[in-house]
Design a protein around this motif. Sequence first.
Motif, mmCIF file in Angstrom:
data_model
loop_
_atom_site.group_PDB
_atom_site.id
_atom_site.type_symbol
_atom_site.label_atom_id
_atom_site.label_comp_id
_atom_site.label_asym_id
_atom_site.label_seq_id
_atom_site.Cartn_x
_atom_site.Cartn_y
_atom_site.Cartn_z
ATOM 1 N N VAL A 48 17.247 -13.517 8.465
ATOM 2 C CA VAL A 48 16.841 -12.564 7.430
ATOM 3 C C VAL A 48 15.559 -13.078 6.766
ATOM 4 C CG1 VAL A 48 17.478 -11.395 5.292
ATOM 5 C CG2 VAL A 48 19.244 -11.892 6.997
ATOM 6 N N LEU A 49 14.489 -12.307 6.895
ATOM 7 C CA LEU A 49 13.208 -12.612 6.270
ATOM 8 C C LEU A 49 13.047 -11.712 5.052
ATOM 9 C CD1 LEU A 49 10.276 -13.865 6.332
ATOM 10 C CD2 LEU A 49 9.654 -11.932 7.798
ATOM 11 N N ILE A 50 12.737 -12.283 3.909
ATOM 12 C CA ILE A 50 12.583 -11.510 2.672
ATOM 13 C C ILE A 50 11.188 -11.744 2.116
ATOM 14 C CG2 ILE A 50 13.487 -11.061 0.367
ATOM 15 C CD1 ILE A 50 16.165 -12.212 1.269
ATOM 16 N N ARG A 51 10.453 -10.652 1.880
ATOM 17 C CA ARG A 51 9.082 -10.766 1.410
ATOM 18 C C ARG A 51 8.769 -9.670 0.394
ATOM 19 N NH1 ARG A 51 5.367 -13.706 3.966
ATOM 20 N NH2 ARG A 51 3.792 -12.226 3.261
ATOM 21 N N GLY A 52 8.018 -10.021 -0.631
ATOM 22 C CA GLY A 52 7.569 -9.037 -1.605
ATOM 23 C C GLY A 52 6.747 -9.697 -2.686
ATOM 24 N N LYS A 53 5.842 -8.935 -3.278
ATOM 25 C CA LYS A 53 4.949 -9.501 -4.297
ATOM 26 C C LYS A 53 5.606 -9.644 -5.663
ATOM 27 C CE LYS A 53 0.472 -8.494 -2.280
ATOM 28 N NZ LYS A 53 -0.871 -7.882 -2.475
ATOM 29 N N ASP A 54 6.748 -8.969 -5.851
ATOM 30 C CA ASP A 54 7.432 -9.045 -7.136
ATOM 31 C C ASP A 54 8.923 -8.830 -6.898
ATOM 32 O OD1 ASP A 54 8.451 -8.817 -9.689
ATOM 33 O OD2 ASP A 54 6.894 -7.446 -10.405
ATOM 34 N N ILE A 55 9.735 -9.831 -7.184
ATOM 35 C CA ILE A 55 11.171 -9.723 -6.915
ATOM 36 C C ILE A 55 11.848 -8.696 -7.821
ATOM 37 C CG2 ILE A 55 11.442 -12.049 -5.981
ATOM 38 C CD1 ILE A 55 12.523 -12.893 -8.724
ATOM 39 N N ASN A 56 11.113 -8.184 -8.805
ATOM 40 C CA ASN A 56 11.657 -7.126 -9.654
ATOM 41 C C ASN A 56 11.514 -5.749 -9.025
ATOM 42 O OD1 ASN A 56 12.364 -8.841 -11.969
ATOM 43 N ND2 ASN A 56 10.145 -9.121 -12.160
ATOM 44 N N ASN A 57 10.751 -5.666 -7.946
ATOM 45 C CA ASN A 57 10.591 -4.401 -7.228
ATOM 46 C C ASN A 57 11.905 -4.002 -6.553
ATOM 47 O OD1 ASN A 57 7.926 -3.854 -7.846
ATOM 48 N ND2 ASN A 57 7.114 -4.974 -6.081
ATOM 49 N N PRO A 58 12.065 -2.721 -6.208
ATOM 50 C CA PRO A 58 13.278 -2.286 -5.514
ATOM 51 C C PRO A 58 13.404 -2.941 -4.138
ATOM 52 C CG PRO A 58 11.631 -0.538 -5.570
ATOM 53 C CD PRO A 58 11.148 -1.607 -6.497
ATOM 54 N N ILE A 59 14.637 -3.080 -3.676
ATOM 55 C CA ILE A 59 14.915 -3.674 -2.364
ATOM 56 C C ILE A 59 14.833 -2.604 -1.293
ATOM 57 C CG2 ILE A 59 16.623 -4.864 -0.942
ATOM 58 C CD1 ILE A 59 17.876 -5.862 -3.596
ATOM 59 N N LEU A 60 14.070 -2.874 -0.251
ATOM 60 C CA LEU A 60 14.006 -2.004 0.922
ATOM 61 C C LEU A 60 14.588 -2.777 2.108
ATOM 62 C CD1 LEU A 60 10.994 0.179 2.078
ATOM 63 C CD2 LEU A 60 12.437 -1.033 3.704
ATOM 64 N N LEU A 61 15.708 -2.324 2.619
ATOM 65 C CA LEU A 61 16.340 -2.951 3.780
ATOM 66 C C LEU A 61 16.086 -2.089 4.999
ATOM 67 C CD1 LEU A 61 18.228 -4.903 5.299
ATOM 68 C CD2 LEU A 61 20.167 -3.576 4.404
#
Length: 353
Positions: A49-62
């Motif tokens: 599982v790779l998790i990436r995003g500029k802000d962890i407060n953003n919504p999760i897209l799976l």
Amino acid sequence: MKQTVLKIYIQALFFGMVFSACTSTKKIKTSSGISEINYLEINDRKQYVLIRGKDINNPILLFLHGGPGASATALLRKFNHELEDDFTVVYWDQRAAGKSFSKHITKEEITVENYIKDVEWLVDYLKNRFEKEKVFLVGHSWGSRLGMYAVQRNPENYSAFVGIGQELHAYRGELLSYHYTLQKAEERGHKKALKELEEMGPPQSGHYKDMYATGFWGGVRQKHWLLKFGGERYQKTTYIDWIFSIWFSREYSFADLIRYGKGSAFSAGNIIFDEQFNDIDFFKEIQKVEVPVYFISGAYDYNTPWELVKEYVDHLSAPHKEFILFEKSGHSPVFEEPRKFNHEIRRIYNEIK
């Protein structure tokens, strides 16, 4: 002689490094960003599982990839990485797919129910870890089937679902696909394709003759000709470019590419023995969902024919439903028209939030 030996040694060293190279993911440097590689123990199987995003407060897209067994992590990172600006994107190699493939995985565990339970486990993990009430779910092909099962069983977990190249009806989908391929073979006067297609005959109840013996490979041959005749990708007749995209992905090595092939063949070759996989009919099985649903199809998709998806949207009951047709795509609008796809994903989420 010494130069020859040295040359062979350097070449061997180079190919060894390429084959076994460690993989990584580019660091996101924002203060609240996330860029991490995980191997999670999902229902007793270690899965990537790779998790990436500029802000962890953003919504999760799976994202639920296709196949089963056809990891999309490398392609998503190449074509859809800009979604990381607006979402915490979760790239998951499902059980026996891509970097999650292992020689210890058994044939018996390749079942639809196990995949559904894996989705449920991962969604619960993501909600708890990031303290979110809901996940934005996107599924492609086989992943679109998993996505519909997921939102039907646990609608409270999802803000919306987007199905790409939606799987719906085994018999009608395969029949439309077969007749499209046969028609194109006749139009081109392609004798070899005509011979093979006529010998296998149209699918019966969603699969080809002797499904559990030679029929599986009959289906493979039909999809081979479908690709050659433009019913799988828009203006392309091979997957060579995508294979190289996987090979040269930062997150994948050449060894992972080999693992990808093994996992894909293993998963596809064994899922057909699960009765729940065969003969699906969402027109009967899933007539209503309690979350907003969006279906994105390519105008050149005759793997999961777009006309059938449009019909299903009219048939389905949902809080909100929408059919979106991409004019320059086949079965994979997410990778064939990525800019348009990324824009649509942002638009959809802005609509539902």
